[in-house]
Design a protein around this motif. Structure first.
Motif, PDB file in Angstrom:
ATOM      1  N   VAL A  63       0.810  -1.222   0.000  1.00  0.00           N
ATOM      2  CA  VAL A  63       0.000   0.000   0.000  1.00  0.00           C
ATOM      3  C   VAL A  63       0.841   1.269   0.000  1.00  0.00           C
ATOM      4  O   VAL A  63       0.281   2.378  -0.043  1.00  0.00           O
ATOM      5  CB  VAL A  63      -0.980   0.016   1.190  1.00  0.00           C
ATOM      6  CG1 VAL A  63      -1.844  -1.234   1.195  1.00  0.00           C
ATOM      7  CG2 VAL A  63      -0.237   0.181   2.512  1.00  0.00           C
ATOM      8  N   LYS A  64       2.143   1.150   0.063  1.00  0.00           N
ATOM      9  CA  LYS A  64       3.007   2.328   0.051  1.00  0.00           C
ATOM     10  C   LYS A  64       2.786   3.144  -1.221  1.00  0.00           C
ATOM     11  O   LYS A  64       2.662   2.586  -2.313  1.00  0.00           O
ATOM     12  CB  LYS A  64       4.472   1.912   0.160  1.00  0.00           C
ATOM     13  CG  LYS A  64       4.899   1.534   1.562  1.00  0.00           C
ATOM     14  CD  LYS A  64       6.372   1.142   1.619  1.00  0.00           C
ATOM     15  CE  LYS A  64       6.777   0.780   3.036  1.00  0.00           C
ATOM     16  NZ  LYS A  64       8.187   0.318   3.106  1.00  0.00           N
ATOM     17  N   ILE A  69      -1.545   6.962   6.731  1.00  0.00           N
ATOM     18  CA  ILE A  69      -2.138   6.858   8.058  1.00  0.00           C
ATOM     19  C   ILE A  69      -1.833   8.139   8.834  1.00  0.00           C
ATOM     20  O   ILE A  69      -0.735   8.697   8.734  1.00  0.00           O
ATOM     21  CB  ILE A  69      -1.620   5.609   8.812  1.00  0.00           C
ATOM     22  CG1 ILE A  69      -2.385   5.427  10.126  1.00  0.00           C
ATOM     23  CG2 ILE A  69      -0.116   5.667   9.013  1.00  0.00           C
ATOM     24  CD1 ILE A  69      -2.108   4.086  10.812  1.00  0.00           C
ATOM     25  N   SER A  70      -2.810   8.597   9.578  1.00  0.00           N
ATOM     26  CA  SER A  70      -2.623   9.797  10.389  1.00  0.00           C
ATOM     27  C   SER A  70      -3.532   9.706  11.612  1.00  0.00           C
ATOM     28  O   SER A  70      -4.404   8.829  11.683  1.00  0.00           O
ATOM     29  CB  SER A  70      -2.939  11.059   9.578  1.00  0.00           C
ATOM     30  OG  SER A  70      -4.297  11.062   9.154  1.00  0.00           O
ATOM     31  N   ARG A  71      -3.319  10.618  12.558  1.00  0.00           N
ATOM     32  CA  ARG A  71      -4.176  10.608  13.733  1.00  0.00           C
ATOM     33  C   ARG A  71      -4.402  12.019  14.250  1.00  0.00           C
ATOM     34  O   ARG A  71      -3.552  12.904  14.071  1.00  0.00           O
ATOM     35  CB  ARG A  71      -3.611   9.712  14.842  1.00  0.00           C
ATOM     36  CG  ARG A  71      -2.368  10.188  15.512  1.00  0.00           C
ATOM     37  CD  ARG A  71      -1.801   9.094  16.422  1.00  0.00           C
ATOM     38  NE  ARG A  71      -2.698   8.749  17.528  1.00  0.00           N
ATOM     39  CZ  ARG A  71      -2.582   7.635  18.253  1.00  0.00           C
ATOM     40  NH1 ARG A  71      -1.623   6.764  17.988  1.00  0.00           N
ATOM     41  NH2 ARG A  71      -3.417   7.389  19.256  1.00  0.00           N
ATOM     42  N   ASP A  72      -5.526  12.197  14.911  1.00  0.00           N
ATOM     43  CA  ASP A  72      -5.882  13.450  15.557  1.00  0.00           C
ATOM     44  C   ASP A  72      -6.260  13.102  16.984  1.00  0.00           C
ATOM     45  O   ASP A  72      -7.397  12.686  17.247  1.00  0.00           O
ATOM     46  CB  ASP A  72      -7.044  14.114  14.809  1.00  0.00           C
ATOM     47  CG  ASP A  72      -7.418  15.468  15.389  1.00  0.00           C
ATOM     48  OD1 ASP A  72      -8.121  16.224  14.717  1.00  0.00           O
ATOM     49  OD2 ASP A  72      -7.000  15.764  16.523  1.00  0.00           O
ATOM     50  N   GLN A  81      -6.210   7.009   4.909  1.00  0.00           N
ATOM     51  CA  GLN A  81      -6.580   7.547   3.593  1.00  0.00           C
ATOM     52  C   GLN A  81      -6.113   6.564   2.532  1.00  0.00           C
ATOM     53  O   GLN A  81      -4.918   6.258   2.461  1.00  0.00           O
ATOM     54  CB  GLN A  81      -5.939   8.911   3.378  1.00  0.00           C
ATOM     55  CG  GLN A  81      -6.234   9.523   2.016  1.00  0.00           C
ATOM     56  CD  GLN A  81      -7.695   9.877   1.828  1.00  0.00           C
ATOM     57  OE1 GLN A  81      -8.315  10.440   2.712  1.00  0.00           O
ATOM     58  NE2 GLN A  81      -8.244   9.536   0.651  1.00  0.00           N
ATOM     59  N   MET A  82      -7.044   6.092   1.727  1.00  0.00           N
ATOM     60  CA  MET A  82      -6.726   5.085   0.720  1.00  0.00           C
ATOM     61  C   MET A  82      -7.015   5.652  -0.661  1.00  0.00           C
ATOM     62  O   MET A  82      -8.174   5.958  -0.978  1.00  0.00           O
ATOM     63  CB  MET A  82      -7.561   3.821   0.966  1.00  0.00           C
ATOM     64  CG  MET A  82      -7.434   3.262   2.374  1.00  0.00           C
ATOM     65  SD  MET A  82      -8.259   1.684   2.605  1.00  0.00           S
ATOM     66  CE  MET A  82      -9.953   2.152   2.284  1.00  0.00           C
ATOM     67  N   ASN A  83      -5.969   5.820  -1.437  1.00  0.00           N
ATOM     68  CA  ASN A  83      -6.089   6.329  -2.803  1.00  0.00           C
ATOM     69  C   ASN A  83      -5.695   5.247  -3.801  1.00  0.00           C
ATOM     70  O   ASN A  83      -5.066   4.249  -3.440  1.00  0.00           O
ATOM     71  CB  ASN A  83      -5.201   7.554  -2.978  1.00  0.00           C
ATOM     72  CG  ASN A  83      -5.566   8.692  -2.053  1.00  0.00           C
ATOM     73  OD1 ASN A  83      -6.729   8.888  -1.710  1.00  0.00           O
ATOM     74  ND2 ASN A  83      -4.569   9.459  -1.630  1.00  0.00           N
ATOM     75  N   SER A  84      -6.052   5.475  -5.048  1.00  0.00           N
ATOM     76  CA  SER A  84      -5.703   4.537  -6.125  1.00  0.00           C
ATOM     77  C   SER A  84      -6.052   3.104  -5.742  1.00  0.00           C
ATOM     78  O   SER A  84      -5.245   2.177  -5.878  1.00  0.00           O
ATOM     79  CB  SER A  84      -4.210   4.646  -6.460  1.00  0.00           C
ATOM     80  OG  SER A  84      -3.873   5.951  -6.851  1.00  0.00           O
TER      81      SER A  84
END
Length: 123
Positions: A63-64, A69-72, A81-84
């Motif tokens: 998936v690179k 991946i992020s956090r709040d 977040q997954m693109n393509s």
């Protein structure tokens, strides 16, 4: 810690989705969090992880360049977040919190698991 994953759905190849993992008890701010997935007939596999303060993001090779991946911590939420997206990304996605502040791809390191959210990518 009580996790709830959401944001899954049906998308065509090349599309995007953003998954969210919320800790309803708002106690996982000191814990590393990871995303795993399990496709039909396959074993669960590591997707991504992030340390307690948002540092040390780690992504599976598959998936690179496509997932982030992020956090709040103010919202006790971790995002994927997954693109393509590709049909091979079709799976149930689970978020999990580790007991430690830093963790990696070993699922045994994660203590708390959410219920999963289904992602289906059509070709």
């Amino acid at each position: 810690v009580q996790l709830q994953a959401s944001g899954g759905g049906f998308v065509q190849a090349g599309g995007s989705l953003r998954l969210s993992c919320v800790d309803s008890r708002r106690t996982f701010n000191n814990n590393a969090v990871g995303w795993f997935r399990q496709a039909p007939g396959k074993e669960r596999e590591f997707v991504a992880s992030i340390s307690w303060n948002g540092g040390r993001p780690s992504l599976a090779d598959s998936v690179k360049g496509r997932f982030t991946i992020s956090r709040d911590n103010a919202k006790s939420t971790v995002y994927l977040q997954m693109n393509s997206l590709e049909p091979e990304d079709t799976a149930v996605y689970y978020c999990a919190a580790a007991l430690s502040s830093y963790s990696g791809p070993n699922s045994a390191s994660y203590r708390y698991w959410g219920q999963g959210t289904l992602v289906t990518v059509s070709s």
